[in-house]
Design a protein around this motif. Structure first.
Motif, short mmCIF file in Angstrom:
data_model
loop_
_atom_site.label_atom_id
_atom_site.label_comp_id
_atom_site.label_asym_id
_atom_site.label_seq_id
_atom_site.Cartn_x
_atom_site.Cartn_y
_atom_site.Cartn_z
N PRO A 95 0.82 -1.21 0.00
CA PRO A 95 0.00 0.00 0.00
C PRO A 95 0.86 1.27 0.00
N LEU A 96 0.20 2.40 -0.15
CA LEU A 96 0.90 3.68 -0.20
C LEU A 96 0.81 4.47 1.10
N VAL A 97 -0.28 4.27 1.87
CA VAL A 97 -0.54 5.08 3.05
C VAL A 97 -0.78 4.19 4.26
N ASP A 98 -0.13 4.52 5.38
CA ASP A 98 -0.37 3.85 6.65
C ASP A 98 -1.38 4.69 7.41
N ILE A 151 -10.68 11.54 7.52
CA ILE A 151 -10.26 11.92 6.16
C ILE A 151 -10.97 11.04 5.12
N PRO A 152 -11.08 11.51 3.88
CA PRO A 152 -11.67 10.69 2.82
C PRO A 152 -10.77 9.49 2.49
N TRP A 153 -11.37 8.34 2.30
CA TRP A 153 -10.61 7.14 1.94
C TRP A 153 -10.82 6.75 0.48
N THR A 154 -11.74 7.37 -0.20
CA THR A 154 -12.05 7.00 -1.57
C THR A 154 -10.79 7.02 -2.42
N GLY A 155 -10.53 5.90 -3.06
CA GLY A 155 -9.39 5.80 -3.96
C GLY A 155 -8.05 5.53 -3.30
N LEU A 156 -7.99 5.48 -1.97
CA LEU A 156 -6.70 5.24 -1.30
C LEU A 156 -6.24 3.80 -1.46
N GLU A 157 -4.94 3.63 -1.54
CA GLU A 157 -4.29 2.31 -1.43
C GLU A 157 -3.65 2.33 -0.05
N ARG A 201 -16.79 -0.29 8.73
CA ARG A 201 -17.92 0.50 8.21
C ARG A 201 -17.44 1.57 7.23
N LYS A 202 -16.35 2.23 7.56
CA LYS A 202 -15.83 3.29 6.68
C LYS A 202 -15.32 2.68 5.37
N ALA A 203 -14.65 1.55 5.46
CA ALA A 203 -14.16 0.88 4.24
C ALA A 203 -15.34 0.47 3.36
N ASP A 204 -16.43 0.06 3.98
CA ASP A 204 -17.62 -0.35 3.24
C ASP A 204 -18.23 0.83 2.50
N LEU A 205 -18.18 2.00 3.09
CA LEU A 205 -18.81 3.18 2.50
C LEU A 205 -17.92 3.97 1.55
N LYS A 206 -16.62 3.99 1.81
CA LYS A 206 -15.74 4.94 1.15
C LYS A 206 -14.86 4.37 0.04
N GLY A 207 -14.87 3.07 -0.17
CA GLY A 207 -14.23 2.50 -1.34
C GLY A 207 -12.72 2.52 -1.45
N PRO A 208 -11.99 2.40 -0.34
CA PRO A 208 -10.54 2.31 -0.52
C PRO A 208 -10.14 0.90 -0.90
N SER A 209 -8.93 0.75 -1.34
CA SER A 209 -8.28 -0.55 -1.38
C SER A 209 -7.50 -0.59 -0.08
N LEU A 210 -7.93 -1.44 0.83
CA LEU A 210 -7.41 -1.42 2.19
C LEU A 210 -6.84 -2.77 2.58
N LEU A 211 -5.60 -2.78 3.01
CA LEU A 211 -5.00 -3.97 3.58
C LEU A 211 -5.13 -3.81 5.09
N LEU A 212 -6.09 -4.53 5.66
CA LEU A 212 -6.42 -4.41 7.07
C LEU A 212 -5.82 -5.57 7.85
N VAL A 213 -5.09 -5.24 8.92
CA VAL A 213 -4.60 -6.26 9.83
C VAL A 213 -5.58 -6.33 10.99
N LEU A 263 -9.39 -5.56 1.55
CA LEU A 263 -10.77 -5.11 1.47
C LEU A 263 -10.96 -4.12 0.33
N PHE A 264 -12.11 -4.24 -0.31
CA PHE A 264 -12.51 -3.29 -1.33
C PHE A 264 -13.93 -2.85 -1.01
N GLY A 265 -14.12 -1.57 -0.75
CA GLY A 265 -15.45 -1.04 -0.56
C GLY A 265 -16.12 -0.83 -1.91
N PRO A 266 -17.30 -0.27 -1.94
CA PRO A 266 -18.00 -0.05 -3.21
C PRO A 266 -17.24 0.91 -4.11
N ARG A 267 -17.32 0.71 -5.39
CA ARG A 267 -16.65 1.56 -6.37
C ARG A 267 -17.64 2.51 -7.02
#
Length: 140
Positions: free
Chosen positions: A17-20, A50-56, A71-83, A136-140
């Protein structure tokens, strides 16, 4: 925090990913990070504001925040590597499964690979936490 060595094993399996999202200057695992409090080295403050839309992004949030993060990942559509722990009995588990792109990746951490950020004191038995990486991938 998870040590860089343990995360490099994970980066070999998934795109780095790009952002921690949940870090401080002492715990950041990536050059770009979001701090829970103002820090001149941080890209932003308070990941949940902060907005997560489009974040890696990479996130290893406090367990208390897992529901809010999912919940935020579900709504905001980031590509999220969640531990997060593998907790099938928790209410958030179905949402985690629904958002997951593929099965969770067991981290199989050993003593010395999960440490306190400032002191470096290792968690005595990190395997008891059953930490997994969830793509995780939220809605696009």
């Amino acid at each position: 925090m998870i040590t860089h060595g343990a995360l490099h094993r994970l980066w070999a399996l998934v795109q780095k990913p790009l952002v921690d999202l949940f870090a401080t200057r002492f715990s950041k695992r990536l050059p770009i990070f979001v701090s829970p409090f103002p820090d001149p080295e941080a890209w932003q403050t308070n990941a949940l504001d902060i907005p997560w839309t489009g974040l890696e992004a990479y996130a290893f949030p406090p367990f208390l925040l897992l529901g809010r993060v999912i919940r935020k990942a579900d709504l905001k559509g980031p590509s999220l590597l969640l531990v997060a722990p593998l907790w099938p009995s928790q209410a958030l588990f179905p949402d985690l499964l629904r958002l997951a792109h593929g099965p969770p990746i067991p981290l199989s951490l050993v003593r010395g690979e999960l440490v306190q950020p400032r002191t470096g004191v290792p968690h005595e038995e990190p395997q008891l936490l059953s930490l997994h990486a969830w793509k995780l991938f939220g809605p696009r």
